[in-house]
Design a protein around this motif. Structure first.
Motif, PDB file in Angstrom:
ATOM      1  N   ALA A 225       0.817  -1.215   0.000  1.00 13.73           N
ATOM      2  CA  ALA A 225       0.000   0.000   0.000  1.00 13.73           C
ATOM      3  C   ALA A 225       0.851   1.266   0.000  1.00 13.73           C
ATOM      4  CB  ALA A 225      -0.930   0.013   1.222  1.00 13.73           C
ATOM      5  N   ARG A 226       1.866   1.319   0.872  1.00 12.93           N
ATOM      6  CA  ARG A 226       2.661   2.543   1.006  1.00 12.93           C
ATOM      7  C   ARG A 226       3.877   2.271   1.883  1.00 12.93           C
ATOM      8  NH1 ARG A 226      -2.117   3.168   3.746  1.00 12.93           N
ATOM      9  NH2 ARG A 226      -2.974   4.493   2.125  1.00 12.93           N
ATOM     10  N   THR A 227       4.804   3.212   1.859  1.00 13.70           N
ATOM     11  CA  THR A 227       5.929   3.218   2.794  1.00 13.70           C
ATOM     12  C   THR A 227       5.614   4.198   3.911  1.00 13.70           C
ATOM     13  OG1 THR A 227       7.524   2.710   1.043  1.00 13.70           O
ATOM     14  CG2 THR A 227       8.402   3.646   3.078  1.00 13.70           C
ATOM     15  N   VAL A 228       5.780   3.763   5.144  1.00 16.91           N
ATOM     16  CA  VAL A 228       5.493   4.620   6.287  1.00 16.91           C
ATOM     17  C   VAL A 228       6.733   4.722   7.160  1.00 16.91           C
ATOM     18  CG1 VAL A 228       3.043   4.046   6.273  1.00 16.91           C
ATOM     19  CG2 VAL A 228       4.608   2.708   7.672  1.00 16.91           C
ATOM     20  N   GLN A 229       6.812   5.797   7.936  1.00 13.35           N
ATOM     21  CA  GLN A 229       7.917   6.007   8.849  1.00 13.35           C
ATOM     22  C   GLN A 229       7.502   5.600  10.263  1.00 13.35           C
ATOM     23  OE1 GLN A 229      11.077   7.120   8.018  1.00 13.35           O
ATOM     24  NE2 GLN A 229      10.412   6.999   5.876  1.00 13.35           N
ATOM     25  N   VAL A 230       8.273   4.737  10.881  1.00 11.98           N
ATOM     26  CA  VAL A 230       8.050   4.321  12.259  1.00 11.98           C
ATOM     27  C   VAL A 230       9.327   4.610  13.037  1.00 11.98           C
ATOM     28  CG1 VAL A 230       7.479   2.438  13.818  1.00 11.98           C
ATOM     29  CG2 VAL A 230       6.416   2.548  11.555  1.00 11.98           C
ATOM     30  N   GLN A 231       9.245   5.542  13.985  1.00 14.37           N
ATOM     31  CA  GLN A 231      10.408   5.968  14.756  1.00 14.37           C
ATOM     32  C   GLN A 231      11.566   6.352  13.850  1.00 14.37           C
ATOM     33  OE1 GLN A 231      11.160   2.767  17.525  1.00 14.37           O
ATOM     34  NE2 GLN A 231       9.473   3.371  18.868  1.00 14.37           N
ATOM     35  N   GLY A 232      11.227   7.068  12.772  1.00 13.49           N
ATOM     36  CA  GLY A 232      12.239   7.595  11.868  1.00 13.49           C
ATOM     37  C   GLY A 232      12.783   6.609  10.856  1.00 13.49           C
ATOM     38  N   LYS A 233      12.270   5.373  10.835  1.00 14.32           N
ATOM     39  CA  LYS A 233      12.763   4.372   9.905  1.00 14.32           C
ATOM     40  C   LYS A 233      11.645   3.952   8.953  1.00 14.32           C
ATOM     41  CE  LYS A 233      16.188   2.510  13.145  1.00 14.32           C
ATOM     42  NZ  LYS A 233      16.677   1.291  13.842  1.00 14.32           N
ATOM     43  N   PRO A 234      11.982   3.676   7.669  1.00 14.96           N
ATOM     44  CA  PRO A 234      10.951   3.292   6.698  1.00 14.96           C
ATOM     45  C   PRO A 234      10.455   1.865   6.925  1.00 14.96           C
ATOM     46  CG  PRO A 234      13.123   3.201   5.682  1.00 14.96           C
ATOM     47  CD  PRO A 234      13.323   3.770   7.060  1.00 14.96           C
ATOM     48  N   HIS A 235       9.152   1.695   6.820  1.00 13.91           N
ATOM     49  CA  HIS A 235       8.518   0.383   6.915  1.00 13.91           C
ATOM     50  C   HIS A 235       7.526   0.250   5.766  1.00 13.91           C
ATOM     51  CE1 HIS A 235      10.175   0.705  10.941  1.00 13.91           C
ATOM     52  NE2 HIS A 235       9.831  -0.537  11.206  1.00 13.91           N
ATOM     53  N   GLU A 236       7.313  -0.969   5.320  1.00  8.96           N
ATOM     54  CA  GLU A 236       6.391  -1.223   4.221  1.00  8.96           C
ATOM     55  C   GLU A 236       5.056  -1.716   4.767  1.00  8.96           C
ATOM     56  OE1 GLU A 236       7.063  -0.427   1.066  1.00  8.96           O
ATOM     57  OE2 GLU A 236       8.984   0.331   1.846  1.00  8.96           O
ATOM     58  N   GLN A 237       3.982  -1.102   4.283  1.00 10.04           N
ATOM     59  CA  GLN A 237       2.643  -1.490   4.707  1.00 10.04           C
ATOM     60  C   GLN A 237       1.964  -2.283   3.591  1.00 10.04           C
ATOM     61  OE1 GLN A 237      -0.526   1.544   5.108  1.00 10.04           O
ATOM     62  NE2 GLN A 237      -0.849   0.745   7.178  1.00 10.04           N
ATOM     63  N   TYR A 238       1.448  -3.449   3.951  1.00 14.81           N
ATOM     64  CA  TYR A 238       0.724  -4.302   3.013  1.00 14.81           C
ATOM     65  C   TYR A 238      -0.718  -4.447   3.501  1.00 14.81           C
ATOM     66  CZ  TYR A 238       4.981  -5.590   0.543  1.00 14.81           C
ATOM     67  OH  TYR A 238       6.124  -5.552  -0.212  1.00 14.81           O
ATOM     68  N   VAL A 239      -1.649  -4.475   2.555  1.00 15.30           N
ATOM     69  CA  VAL A 239      -3.072  -4.467   2.879  1.00 15.30           C
ATOM     70  C   VAL A 239      -3.786  -5.556   2.084  1.00 15.30           C
ATOM     71  CG1 VAL A 239      -5.203  -3.110   2.792  1.00 15.30           C
ATOM     72  CG2 VAL A 239      -3.053  -2.007   3.436  1.00 15.30           C
ATOM     73  N   GLY A 240      -4.729  -6.235   2.737  1.00 12.66           N
ATOM     74  CA  GLY A 240      -5.591  -7.208   2.078  1.00 12.66           C
ATOM     75  C   GLY A 240      -7.003  -7.095   2.620  1.00 12.66           C
ATOM     76  N   GLU A 241      -7.972  -7.589   1.878  1.00 15.37           N
ATOM     77  CA  GLU A 241      -9.362  -7.523   2.344  1.00 15.37           C
ATOM     78  C   GLU A 241     -10.166  -8.702   1.826  1.00 15.37           C
ATOM     79  OE1 GLU A 241     -12.295  -4.817   0.750  1.00 15.37           O
ATOM     80  OE2 GLU A 241     -10.833  -4.081  -0.714  1.00 15.37           O
ATOM     81  N   ILE A 242     -11.308  -8.936   2.486  1.00 11.22           N
ATOM     82  CA  ILE A 242     -12.187 -10.034   2.114  1.00 11.22           C
ATOM     83  C   ILE A 242     -13.597  -9.699   2.617  1.00 11.22           C
ATOM     84  CG2 ILE A 242     -11.877 -11.375   4.219  1.00 11.22           C
ATOM     85  CD1 ILE A 242     -11.722 -13.881   2.535  1.00 11.22           C
ATOM     86  N   PRO A 243     -14.639 -10.025   1.839  1.00 16.90           N
ATOM     87  CA  PRO A 243     -16.005  -9.800   2.333  1.00 16.90           C
ATOM     88  C   PRO A 243     -16.393 -10.872   3.349  1.00 16.90           C
ATOM     89  CG  PRO A 243     -16.073 -10.776   0.155  1.00 16.90           C
ATOM     90  CD  PRO A 243     -14.624 -10.494   0.445  1.00 16.90           C
ATOM     91  N   VAL A 244     -16.990 -10.465   4.439  1.00 17.33           N
ATOM     92  CA  VAL A 244     -17.382 -11.402   5.500  1.00 17.33           C
ATOM     93  C   VAL A 244     -18.763 -11.004   6.019  1.00 17.33           C
ATOM     94  CG1 VAL A 244     -15.000 -11.881   6.199  1.00 17.33           C
ATOM     95  CG2 VAL A 244     -16.270 -10.008   7.294  1.00 17.33           C
ATOM     96  N   SER A 245     -19.298 -11.820   6.906  1.00 13.73           N
ATOM     97  CA  SER A 245     -20.517 -11.463   7.630  1.00 13.73           C
ATOM     98  C   SER A 245     -20.322 -11.827   9.100  1.00 13.73           C
ATOM     99  CB  SER A 245     -21.742 -12.188   7.052  1.00 13.73           C
ATOM    100  OG  SER A 245     -21.585 -13.589   7.158  1.00 13.73           O
ATOM    101  N   VAL A 246     -21.019 -11.095   9.957  1.00 22.46           N
ATOM    102  CA  VAL A 246     -20.971 -11.355  11.390  1.00 22.46           C
ATOM    103  C   VAL A 246     -22.293 -12.011  11.752  1.00 22.46           C
ATOM    104  CG1 VAL A 246     -20.614 -10.382  13.683  1.00 22.46           C
ATOM    105  CG2 VAL A 246     -19.543  -9.307  11.690  1.00 22.46           C
TER     106      VAL A 246
END
Length: 424
Positions: A225-246
Motif C-alpha cells: 500500500a505505502r511506505t510509512v515512517q516508524v520511529q524515523g525508519k521506513p517500513h512497508e505497509q501491506y493491505v488485504g481484504e475479504i467480504p465477511v458477515s458477522v
C-alpha cells in the motif's frame, strides 16, 4: 447564549489559549488591569450560571464542525470515539468515584472528535460525556442520568450526531473496545457507518464457514500500500481484504450477573487487514479492521484508522501538553465539563491556525512557533502544543500594545536594560 454571556465566553476562550501550569484553579488573568482573583471569580460565576448548560457551550464547537466539514472534508467526515480516565487525587471533588479500583479516583471522559477524511487533521469535538459518582453529564442530554456502558454511551452519541445534519456522511472510528456484535447490529439498524479495529479471536463467516478473524487474515492476498515512517525508519505497509458477515450471537455486557447470548440479523461487512514490515522483512504490527463501508478502498480505510491517533493527541493537549486537565480544581464534574468545553474551543482555534492555507495565517503560524520557543524534530514545522504556547505569548503582546503606547513601551524597555546592566 445572550450577548453578555457570549462576551464572557469569548474572553474565557482567549484565556484558555494560554498554556496552564500543573496547578490551575481557574482561567488565567488577562492583561486588562483586572486581578487574577477577579478573573477566577468571574469564571466561577460563569460555570455556576444555570443558563450556561453543556449544550449551550457545545454549540460553538458544533458550528465549527459544520464549517470545517464543509470546507475540509471530501466524501465523508471521520468521527473518532474514545475514552480517557481523569485522575483526581484532591478530595475537594465530592463526586469522584472509583473508576477501576478504590485508589483510582476521578472521572471517566468520553469524547467524539471529527477529523478530515482528506488529511486527517482535527476539526472539532462534537460530543463529550463526563461520568462521575453522581451520574453522567453529556453535551447531548440536559439531565444528569445513570451511567451507561462505554459502548451504549457512544452509541447514543453516534445516534445524536447522525441527526445534526452535517454536509458529509459520518464514518465512526473506534479501537478494539468497539468490537461488539450486539452494537454492530444496533448501528446497522440505525444506518450508521463504522470502522472498528477487531480482536484476533472473534469468529467471522466467510463462504459459509465461521473462522477466527486471525485465521482469515492468514488466507488473504496482500498488496503493498505505502511506505510509512516508524520511529524515523521506513517500513512497508501491506493491505488485504475479504467480504465477511458477522453471524455469531451477541453477549450483553453485565458485571453483576451472566446474561444470555442473543441471536440477531447477519451484519455484512469487509475485513481489512494491514500488516507492517521492517527493513528486515519482519512483521512488526497487524491491524484487523471491520467496516460496513463499501466505497473507499482498503488502502484508504487503513489510512483512516491510522488517523484515529488524533484523538489521543487531543487528550494529550488537554491533559499534559497544554491545559493540565487533571489538575483543575473545580469542585464538581459539571464545572469541569463546562471548563472542558471552553478549553476545547481554544484547541479548535489552534487547529484552524495549523491548517489554514491563507498566506497571512501561515505567517501568523510561523510567528507563533518562534514565540513558543519550542524545539521540534527535523522537518516538523509545527506542533499543536507549540502553537498553543506561542499563541499565549502573542496574545500577551497584543494586550500589551492595547494597554501601553509605543513610547511607554520604549521607556519600560530602557528601564529593563538599565536594571540588567546594574545586575549582570
Amino acid at each position: 447564549m445572550d450577548a453578555r454571556l457570549s462576551l464572557r465566553y469569548e474572553r474565557m476562550v482567549q484565556s484558555y489559549m494560554k498554556v496552564s501550569e500543573p496547578l490551575s484553579a481557574g482561567m488565567k488573568a488577562l492583561n486588562d488591569g483586572v486581578s487574577s482573583f477577579a478573573h477566577t471569580q468571574a469564571a466561577w460565576r460563569f460555570y455556576a450560571n444555570p443558563m450556561v448548560s453543556l449544550s449551550v457551550l457545545q454549540a460553538p464547537l458544533t458550528a465549527a464542525a459544520h464549517e470545517g466539514i464543509t470546507e475540509r472534508c471530501g466524501s465523508y467526515a471521520l468521527c473518532i470515539h474514545d475514552w480517557s480516565r481523569l485522575a483526581y487525587r484532591h478530595a475537594n471533588k465530592a463526586d469522584r468515584y472509583a473508576i477501576t479500583h478504590a485508589s483510582d479516583q476521578g472521572y471517566d471522559l468520553q469524547s467524539s472528535l471529527v477529523i478530515s477524511d482528506q488529511t486527517g487533521e482535527p476539526i472539532a469535538p462534537v460530543a463529550q460525556c463526563l461520568v462521575s459518582g453522581v451520574g453522567r453529564q453529556a453535551t447531548y442530554e440536559e439531565e444528569v442520568l445513570t451511567p451507561r456502558t462505554h459502548l451504549d454511551e457512544v452509541s447514543r452519541a453516534m445516534e445524536h450526531l447522525e441527526g445534526l445534519g452535517f454536509s458529509r456522511p459520518l464514518v465512526h472510528l473506534m479501537d478494539r473496545e468497539g468490537d461488539s456484535v450486539g452494537h454492530y447490529r444496533r448501528w446497522q439498524s440505525s444506518g450508521i457507518q463504522w470502522l472498528v479495529r477487531i480482536r484476533d479471536n472473534p469468529q467471522l463467516t466467510y463462504q459459509g464457514s465461521a473462522l477466527a478473524s486471525k485465521t482469515l487474515a492468514e488466507q488473504l492476498t496482500y498488496h503493498r500500500a505505502r511506505t510509512v515512517q516508524v520511529q524515523g525508519k521506513p517500513h512497508e505497509q501491506y493491505v488485504g481484504e475479504i467480504p465477511v458477515s458477522v453471524t455469531r450471537r451477541s453477549k450483553p455486557s453485565c458485571k453483576k450477573q451472566v446474561q444470555p447470548s442473543v441471536a440477531g440479523e447477519p451484519v455484512m461487512a469487509r475485513l481489512v487487514v494491514s500488516r507492517l514490515f521492517n527493513e528486515q522483512g519482519d512483521m512488526i504490527a497487524q491491524w484487523l479492521l471491520l467496516t460496513t463501508l463499501t466505497a473507499p478502498t482498503a488502502d484508504t480505510l487503513v489510512l483512516w484508522y491510522y488517523w484515529r491517533w488524533q484523538i489521543e493527541s487531543f487528550f494529550k493537549l488537554l491533559k499534559s501538553a497544554g491545559h493540565q486537565l487533571e489538575a483543575w480544581q473545580q469542585e464538581s464534574a459539571l464545572a469541569v465539563a463546562k471548563r472542558l468545553l471552553v478549553t476545547s474551543m481554544a484547541c479548535v482555534t489552534v487547529w484552524a491556525i495549523a491548517v489554514s492555507p491563507q498566506p497571512e495565517v501561515q505567517q501568523l503560524r510561523q510567528l507563533l512557533i518562534r514565540l513558543s520557543g519550542r524545539q521540534m524534530r527535523s522537518k516538523v514545522t509545527f506542533t499543536y502544543p507549540a502553537l498553543l504556547a506561542g499563541l499565549e505569548t502573542f496574545l500577551a503582546l497584543v494586550q500589551l500594545l492595547d494597554s501601553y503606547s509605543p513610547a511607554e513601551i520604549q521607556t519600560l524597555s530602557q528601564t529593563l536594560r538599565s536594571v540588567m546592566h546594574k545586575n549582570v
